[in-house]
Design a protein around this motif. Sequence first.
Motif, mmCIF file in Angstrom:
data_model
loop_
_atom_site.group_PDB
_atom_site.id
_atom_site.type_symbol
_atom_site.label_atom_id
_atom_site.label_comp_id
_atom_site.label_asym_id
_atom_site.label_seq_id
_atom_site.Cartn_x
_atom_site.Cartn_y
_atom_site.Cartn_z
ATOM 1 N N UNK A 148 -27.850 24.700 -4.213
ATOM 2 C CA UNK A 148 -27.123 24.334 -2.998
ATOM 3 C C UNK A 148 -28.035 23.727 -1.931
ATOM 4 N N UNK A 149 -29.204 24.293 -1.595
ATOM 5 C CA UNK A 149 -30.050 23.649 -0.582
ATOM 6 C C UNK A 149 -30.517 22.251 -0.985
ATOM 7 N N UNK A 150 -30.784 22.045 -2.266
ATOM 8 C CA UNK A 150 -31.222 20.726 -2.727
ATOM 9 C C UNK A 150 -30.103 19.701 -2.570
ATOM 10 N N UNK A 151 -28.878 20.095 -2.889
ATOM 11 C CA UNK A 151 -27.740 19.190 -2.743
ATOM 12 C C UNK A 151 -27.502 18.871 -1.270
ATOM 13 N N UNK A 152 -27.594 19.881 -0.417
ATOM 14 C CA UNK A 152 -27.400 19.651 1.011
ATOM 15 C C UNK A 152 -28.489 18.743 1.587
ATOM 16 N N UNK A 153 -29.736 18.930 1.172
ATOM 17 C CA UNK A 153 -30.821 18.061 1.633
ATOM 18 C C UNK A 153 -30.625 16.630 1.139
ATOM 19 N N UNK A 154 -30.142 16.468 -0.094
ATOM 20 C CA UNK A 154 -29.896 15.141 -0.639
ATOM 21 C C UNK A 154 -28.806 14.426 0.155
ATOM 22 N N UNK A 155 -27.745 15.133 0.497
ATOM 23 C CA UNK A 155 -26.681 14.533 1.301
ATOM 24 C C UNK A 155 -27.186 14.165 2.694
ATOM 25 N N UNK A 156 -28.009 15.011 3.285
ATOM 26 C CA UNK A 156 -28.550 14.722 4.609
ATOM 27 C C UNK A 156 -29.465 13.498 4.557
ATOM 28 N N UNK A 157 -30.286 13.379 3.503
ATOM 29 C CA UNK A 157 -31.160 12.221 3.361
ATOM 30 C C UNK A 157 -30.339 10.934 3.238
ATOM 31 N N UNK A 158 -29.278 10.967 2.440
ATOM 32 C CA UNK A 158 -28.425 9.785 2.290
ATOM 33 C C UNK A 158 -27.801 9.388 3.626
ATOM 34 N N UNK A 159 -27.327 10.373 4.367
ATOM 35 C CA UNK A 159 -26.706 10.084 5.662
ATOM 36 C C UNK A 159 -27.723 9.488 6.624
#
Length: 121
Positions: A38-49
């Motif tokens: 979950x933290x990796x997915x959330x960080x990936x979404x934040x990086x994309x944004x």
Amino acid sequence: MIHILEAVNWTQIWVITAVGYSVVFTALVLLIFVFRLVPKVLNLQMKRKLKKEGKYVENHGEEEQYIAGEVNAAIGLALSLYFSEMHDDESKIITIKRVERRYSPWNSKIYNINNILPTRR
């Protein structure tokens, strides 16, 4: 007379036990993977944004910085108190009142020591 051990089908009991334990441990292992992912997915979404907005700076060779759980809890509590305006105005006066304890036979040691039942003859 039938013995209880003879009336029980032990093979079914062992199968049910094994299936139950395997389901529980499988669920626990899956939860471990989910909580680590979950933290990796959330960080990936934040990086994309941030990349879409042009605000993302690439870290070359540096590890990502994580904030400790206690710090996150303190920040969350402070924000919660700030936004809900739960601040109380206290007088900052500490009063200690002495409370008299009333006599109660429930906490008396005399009754516990001398509580001997009469024996029947």
